[in-house]
Design a protein around this motif. Structure first.
Motif, PDB file in Angstrom:
ATOM      1  N   THR A   1      58.041  24.608  59.186  1.00 30.11           N
ATOM      2  CA  THR A   1      57.886  25.607  58.148  1.00 30.11           C
ATOM      3  C   THR A   1      57.172  25.005  56.941  1.00 30.11           C
ATOM      4  O   THR A   1      57.470  23.907  56.525  1.00 30.11           O
ATOM      5  CB  THR A   1      59.266  26.141  57.704  1.00 30.11           C
ATOM      6  N   VAL A   2      56.225  25.761  56.410  1.00 31.14           N
ATOM      7  CA  VAL A   2      55.484  25.326  55.226  1.00 31.14           C
ATOM      8  C   VAL A   2      55.891  26.210  54.059  1.00 31.14           C
ATOM      9  O   VAL A   2      55.891  27.431  54.180  1.00 31.14           O
ATOM     10  CB  VAL A   2      53.961  25.443  55.463  1.00 31.14           C
ATOM     11  N   ILE A   3      56.247  25.601  52.947  1.00 28.80           N
ATOM     12  CA  ILE A   3      56.571  26.364  51.745  1.00 28.80           C
ATOM     13  C   ILE A   3      55.414  26.205  50.774  1.00 28.80           C
ATOM     14  O   ILE A   3      55.034  25.096  50.419  1.00 28.80           O
ATOM     15  CB  ILE A   3      57.877  25.883  51.099  1.00 28.80           C
ATOM     16  N   MET A   4      54.845  27.335  50.394  1.00 32.65           N
ATOM     17  CA  MET A   4      53.733  27.334  49.452  1.00 32.65           C
ATOM     18  C   MET A   4      54.184  27.957  48.145  1.00 32.65           C
ATOM     19  O   MET A   4      55.038  28.836  48.134  1.00 32.65           O
ATOM     20  CB  MET A   4      52.574  28.181  49.982  1.00 32.65           C
ATOM     21  N   VAL A   5      53.596  27.516  47.075  1.00 31.76           N
ATOM     22  CA  VAL A   5      53.795  28.142  45.780  1.00 31.76           C
ATOM     23  C   VAL A   5      52.500  28.865  45.458  1.00 31.76           C
ATOM     24  O   VAL A   5      51.421  28.273  45.496  1.00 31.76           O
ATOM     25  CB  VAL A   5      54.116  27.096  44.694  1.00 31.76           C
ATOM     26  N   ILE A   6      52.613  30.147  45.170  1.00 29.61           N
ATOM     27  CA  ILE A   6      51.449  30.972  44.895  1.00 29.61           C
ATOM     28  C   ILE A   6      51.550  31.460  43.445  1.00 29.61           C
ATOM     29  O   ILE A   6      52.571  31.995  43.043  1.00 29.61           O
ATOM     30  CB  ILE A   6      51.385  32.176  45.849  1.00 29.61           C
ATOM     31  N   GLY A   7      50.480  31.246  42.702  1.00 24.10           N
ATOM     32  CA  GLY A   7      50.461  31.683  41.315  1.00 24.10           C
ATOM     33  C   GLY A   7      49.249  32.547  41.050  1.00 24.10           C
ATOM     34  O   GLY A   7      48.180  32.350  41.631  1.00 24.10           O
ATOM     35  N   SER A   8      49.427  33.514  40.168  1.00 22.54           N
ATOM     36  CA  SER A   8      48.299  34.363  39.784  1.00 22.54           C
ATOM     37  C   SER A   8      48.289  34.539  38.274  1.00 22.54           C
ATOM     38  O   SER A   8      49.326  34.485  37.620  1.00 22.54           O
ATOM     39  CB  SER A   8      48.371  35.725  40.478  1.00 22.54           C
ATOM     40  N   LEU A   9      47.112  34.712  37.753  1.00 19.36           N
ATOM     41  CA  LEU A   9      46.911  34.931  36.324  1.00 19.36           C
ATOM     42  C   LEU A   9      45.935  36.076  36.169  1.00 19.36           C
ATOM     43  O   LEU A   9      44.864  36.075  36.784  1.00 19.36           O
ATOM     44  CB  LEU A   9      46.335  33.668  35.667  1.00 19.36           C
ATOM     45  N   GLU A  10      46.315  37.067  35.391  1.00 15.23           N
ATOM     46  CA  GLU A  10      45.419  38.188  35.088  1.00 15.23           C
ATOM     47  C   GLU A  10      45.195  38.191  33.580  1.00 15.23           C
ATOM     48  O   GLU A  10      46.154  38.156  32.808  1.00 15.23           O
ATOM     49  CB  GLU A  10      46.030  39.512  35.541  1.00 15.23           C
ATOM     50  N   VAL A  11      43.934  38.202  33.171  1.00 23.66           N
ATOM     51  CA  VAL A  11      43.598  38.148  31.750  1.00 23.66           C
ATOM     52  C   VAL A  11      42.619  39.251  31.379  1.00 23.66           C
ATOM     53  O   VAL A  11      41.842  39.712  32.216  1.00 23.66           O
ATOM     54  CB  VAL A  11      42.991  36.779  31.349  1.00 23.66           C
ATOM     55  N   ARG A  12      42.690  39.663  30.118  1.00 22.13           N
ATOM     56  CA  ARG A  12      41.718  40.615  29.565  1.00 22.13           C
ATOM     57  C   ARG A  12      40.917  39.889  28.500  1.00 22.13           C
ATOM     58  O   ARG A  12      41.482  39.217  27.633  1.00 22.13           O
ATOM     59  CB  ARG A  12      42.424  41.827  28.967  1.00 22.13           C
ATOM     60  N   LEU A  13      39.608  40.026  28.586  1.00 25.37           N
ATOM     61  CA  LEU A  13      38.698  39.380  27.646  1.00 25.37           C
ATOM     62  C   LEU A  13      37.852  40.431  26.951  1.00 25.37           C
ATOM     63  O   LEU A  13      37.457  41.423  27.569  1.00 25.37           O
ATOM     64  CB  LEU A  13      37.782  38.398  28.377  1.00 25.37           C
ATOM     65  N   LEU A  14      37.577  40.190  25.688  1.00 22.85           N
ATOM     66  CA  LEU A  14      36.677  41.050  24.930  1.00 22.85           C
ATOM     67  C   LEU A  14      35.364  40.306  24.751  1.00 22.85           C
ATOM     68  O   LEU A  14      35.338  39.175  24.263  1.00 22.85           O
ATOM     69  CB  LEU A  14      37.280  41.375  23.557  1.00 22.85           C
ATOM     70  N   ILE A  15      34.280  40.939  25.180  1.00 24.31           N
ATOM     71  CA  ILE A  15      32.949  40.343  25.065  1.00 24.31           C
ATOM     72  C   ILE A  15      32.191  41.151  24.011  1.00 24.31           C
ATOM     73  O   ILE A  15      31.518  42.134  24.319  1.00 24.31           O
ATOM     74  CB  ILE A  15      32.227  40.332  26.429  1.00 24.31           C
ATOM     75  N   ARG A  16      32.321  40.737  22.763  1.00 25.90           N
ATOM     76  CA  ARG A  16      31.777  41.492  21.623  1.00 25.90           C
ATOM     77  C   ARG A  16      30.256  41.621  21.664  1.00 25.90           C
ATOM     78  O   ARG A  16      29.702  42.653  21.300  1.00 25.90           O
ATOM     79  CB  ARG A  16      32.179  40.834  20.312  1.00 25.90           C
ATOM     80  N   GLU A  17      29.562  40.594  22.086  1.00 28.09           N
ATOM     81  CA  GLU A  17      28.097  40.591  22.052  1.00 28.09           C
ATOM     82  C   GLU A  17      27.466  41.368  23.201  1.00 28.09           C
ATOM     83  O   GLU A  17      26.252  41.537  23.248  1.00 28.09           O
ATOM     84  CB  GLU A  17      27.593  39.148  22.057  1.00 28.09           C
ATOM     85  N   SER A  18      28.270  41.847  24.124  1.00 29.57           N
ATOM     86  CA  SER A  18      27.755  42.578  25.278  1.00 29.57           C
ATOM     87  C   SER A  18      27.336  43.989  24.865  1.00 29.57           C
ATOM     88  O   SER A  18      28.104  44.724  24.261  1.00 29.57           O
ATOM     89  CB  SER A  18      28.835  42.645  26.357  1.00 29.57           C
ATOM     90  N   ARG A  19      26.093  44.349  25.207  1.00 27.15           N
ATOM     91  CA  ARG A  19      25.572  45.685  24.903  1.00 27.15           C
ATOM     92  C   ARG A  19      25.414  46.526  26.176  1.00 27.15           C
ATOM     93  O   ARG A  19      25.419  47.746  26.113  1.00 27.15           O
ATOM     94  CB  ARG A  19      24.212  45.586  24.205  1.00 27.15           C
ATOM     95  N   THR A  20      25.247  45.858  27.302  1.00 26.59           N
ATOM     96  CA  THR A  20      25.058  46.554  28.574  1.00 26.59           C
ATOM     97  C   THR A  20      25.954  45.917  29.624  1.00 26.59           C
ATOM     98  O   THR A  20      26.481  44.818  29.431  1.00 26.59           O
ATOM     99  CB  THR A  20      23.594  46.444  29.054  1.00 26.59           C
ATOM    100  N   LEU A  21      26.093  46.616  30.754  1.00 29.72           N
ATOM    101  CA  LEU A  21      26.863  46.047  31.863  1.00 29.72           C
ATOM    102  C   LEU A  21      26.210  44.776  32.390  1.00 29.72           C
ATOM    103  O   LEU A  21      26.891  43.849  32.842  1.00 29.72           O
ATOM    104  CB  LEU A  21      27.020  47.070  32.990  1.00 29.72           C
ATOM    105  N   LYS A  22      24.891  44.711  32.302  1.00 20.82           N
ATOM    106  CA  LYS A  22      24.182  43.512  32.742  1.00 20.82           C
ATOM    107  C   LYS A  22      24.559  42.307  31.870  1.00 20.82           C
ATOM    108  O   LYS A  22      24.783  41.207  32.379  1.00 20.82           O
ATOM    109  CB  LYS A  22      22.674  43.749  32.695  1.00 20.82           C
ATOM    110  N   ASP A  23      24.668  42.517  30.560  1.00 18.89           N
ATOM    111  CA  ASP A  23      25.112  41.449  29.655  1.00 18.89           C
ATOM    112  C   ASP A  23      26.525  40.984  30.023  1.00 18.89           C
ATOM    113  O   ASP A  23      26.815  39.789  30.076  1.00 18.89           O
ATOM    114  CB  ASP A  23      25.111  41.924  28.200  1.00 18.89           C
ATOM    115  N   LYS A  24      27.392  41.956  30.244  1.00 19.26           N
ATOM    116  CA  LYS A  24      28.780  41.640  30.581  1.00 19.26           C
ATOM    117  C   LYS A  24      28.850  40.875  31.898  1.00 19.26           C
ATOM    118  O   LYS A  24      29.543  39.866  32.005  1.00 19.26           O
ATOM    119  CB  LYS A  24      29.596  42.936  30.683  1.00 19.26           C
TER     120      LYS A  24
END
Length: 137
Positions: A38-61
């Motif tokens: 048996t293998v015991i794994m530890v699984i972690g996840s991180l979800e973050v929200r970022l603000l990209i102020r200088e973005s004007r278009t979806l291409k910039d983002k």
């Protein structure tokens, strides 16, 4: 033979119905020794929200998001993707996944990723949530 020596492994499982919020059956399976294959794994996840102020278009983002994801994937050896806010020009929601054998190591990696995002020169860290758990395979 004294009763001290005649106890079975089942006697060592706590008798409380809940330990750390788990039912007794779940607790017994966590505390019992695992088979050799048996293998015991530890699984972690991180979800973050970022603000990209200088973005004007979806291409910039997309350019900023692609750069962040590639740099963190290579720097921390994690899985990473954009999971939400696809059509929002200013906000990016990113998720990261880490697999390891020790909870502390997985948590440390997720903390380092969050810290790297907080220091990013273009994207402002708004918030984040990490989850770390065990998986028996």
């Amino acid at each position: 033979m004294s009763s001290r020596h005649s106890r079975s492994k089942a006697d060592s499982v706590p008798s409380k119905s809940y330990v750390w919020g788990l039912a007794k059956a779940e607790t017994a399976s966590l505390l019992s020794p695992t088979p050799a294959n048996t293998v015991i794994m530890v699984i972690g996840s991180l979800e973050v929200r970022l603000l990209i102020r200088e973005s004007r278009t979806l291409k910039d983002k997309r350019q900023v998001v692609r750069s962040i994801l590639e740099r963190l994937r290579n720097g921390f050896n994690v899985s990473a993707t954009e999971v939400d806010s696809h059509q929002d020009v200013k906000v990016a929601t990113l998720a990261f996944a880490v697999v390891g054998f020790e909870i502390a190591a997985v948590q440390h990696t997720l903390q380092q990723i969050a810290e790297a995002l907080r220091k990013h020169p273009v994207a402002e860290y708004l918030n984040g949530e990490s989850v770390v758990g065990r998986e028996v395979v």
